[in-house]
Design an enzyme around this catalytic site. Sequence first.
Site, short mmCIF file in Angstrom:
data_model
loop_
_atom_site.label_atom_id
_atom_site.label_comp_id
_atom_site.label_asym_id
_atom_site.label_seq_id
_atom_site.Cartn_x
_atom_site.Cartn_y
_atom_site.Cartn_z
N ASP A 16 -4.26 -0.22 4.69
CA ASP A 16 -4.33 -0.54 6.12
C ASP A 16 -5.77 -0.59 6.65
O ASP A 16 -6.10 0.08 7.63
CB ASP A 16 -3.52 0.47 6.95
CG ASP A 16 -2.11 0.64 6.47
OD1 ASP A 16 -1.53 -0.36 5.99
OD2 ASP A 16 -1.57 1.76 6.55
N GLU A 188 3.66 -7.17 12.67
CA GLU A 188 3.02 -5.87 12.93
C GLU A 188 1.52 -6.01 12.75
O GLU A 188 0.99 -7.10 12.57
CB GLU A 188 3.59 -4.82 11.96
CG GLU A 188 3.42 -5.20 10.50
CD GLU A 188 4.13 -4.25 9.54
OE1 GLU A 188 4.43 -3.11 9.92
OE2 GLU A 188 4.39 -4.67 8.40
#
Length: 535
Positions: A16, A188
């Site tokens: 991430d 997302e």
Amino acid sequence: MAPTIVNPVLTGFHPDPSFLRVGDDYYIATSTFEWFPGVEIHHSRDLVHWHTLTRVLTETSQVDLRGNGSSGSIWAPALSYDNGLYYLLFTDVKSRSSVYKDLHNYLITATCLEGPWSPPVRLNGSGFDPFLFHDSDGRKWLLNMRWDFRQSHSSFSGIVMQEYDPESGRLTGPIHEIYKGTPTGVTEGPQLYKRGDYYYLLVAEGGTGVNHMVTMARSRSIFGPFETDPDYPIMTTAHDLTYAFQQAGHGSLVETQSGEWYMAHLCTRPIPGTGKLNPLGRETAIQRCVWTEDGWLRLAQGGKLPALRTAAPELPPYPFEALPERDDFDGPVLGYPYQSLRVPFDESWVSLRERPGFLRLRGRESLASLFDQSLIGRPIQHFACTVTTCLEFKPDSFMQMAGLVLYYDDKDYYYLRVTADELRGVALGVVMCQAGKYGEISSMQISVKDWERYYLKAEISGRDIMFYASPDGEAWTAMCTPLDFGTLSDEHGGKLGFTGSYAGICAQDLDQQAKAAYFDYFEYTGLDFSGGHSL
């Protein structure tokens, strides 16, 4: 010779990425999930060489992870900078396995990345992957995906945005839904940028598995409507399940000093020959990008697949000193690369001072605990590696254990441990847990009641794990037949996890007597594995 970025730039469990440039310095913040300290920030000046600069969440006053489920806790940090101040957003996921998601989105700030950081302010909980956009007019906007738990609704219901007021430290005004995503779904990871006349929204889609991708949309107004890139996605590996990198997605952009563009993103490297087993976890790679004449972003090499190597910007080389392979525990504090599970290092359970030259662990709860484990570990970063330690420990019963562990989560691990039993006295053997089912290699347990020290070793080669033990560090006894490294993977057995495998040392005392174990050293040696992309 032109400089080259060799991917992944952050090997092992570093998912991430949030990419940021401030002046001549580049930073990437990565998720840490249940591993503490939380949020790693990595630093580079040339995009080729990287080192871990700091970890941000170091105290329970900042975040309390005790009791959080595995692959919950710290998700998708977002690092930004404006007018001399660093902003860091992160999600503390309290529950994730039911229809609901209990999500705490926090903001902290600092004038220096090494801290001190301001106390966390909770902003919202409508979804995860928060991102703070600093507009050119001085206004600031919080974006996140929105989670919809209702029946007959898409769980990933779109990207929402609300203004952030830095004076009050709170969100203010109406919530705007700005993007629903493409038919791929699972939209997302929003990242918002302004370039020319457009606001560009970068999102992850397809879920973080094999269908993961990076999609871009744009609008002349921050409130939308956002037009999806007609040739989306920018990048994916979904169409080539044999490629060396898989699950490529969750992109984040920077512009260099000379106007070039690069995208950091996560990816996995499956064990060669296994298809999708990725015990190293989700790693961070960097791609060089270019803009088309009509204003859309593309990979510089063309196509949709991420490059294993890409051209670096023309910047002076800036290498960092490599970490030593062996730690003799002679230093005053435990630092990088070690982490613990959910709780900070504390003298009550881990000490370098009680016996100089040794790390002392006091046994606490089991490897299944979500609360108070006495375990320190580091990410496994190679398909082939050797991990060794030396232990002094005299258990009194089977409830006291200490040793060398290869750990994915509370339901999946392999553990070479010293314990005691009624037949052998002090004994040494391998126990394991696979998908929550406990097992012992009882046929290969040995009595070690005459050993003064226990040298323990794990060797990983591709999919095979072997454990060994020795009384002197020279004559080694195999403690198992080959075990499966692939079980320490996100998707093994159908589980949906988000972390990676760790090598560590630990101690348990299930009768709560705090039995002490003393470790003389810990050594991790990465080896070349000819079966795959090696670093």
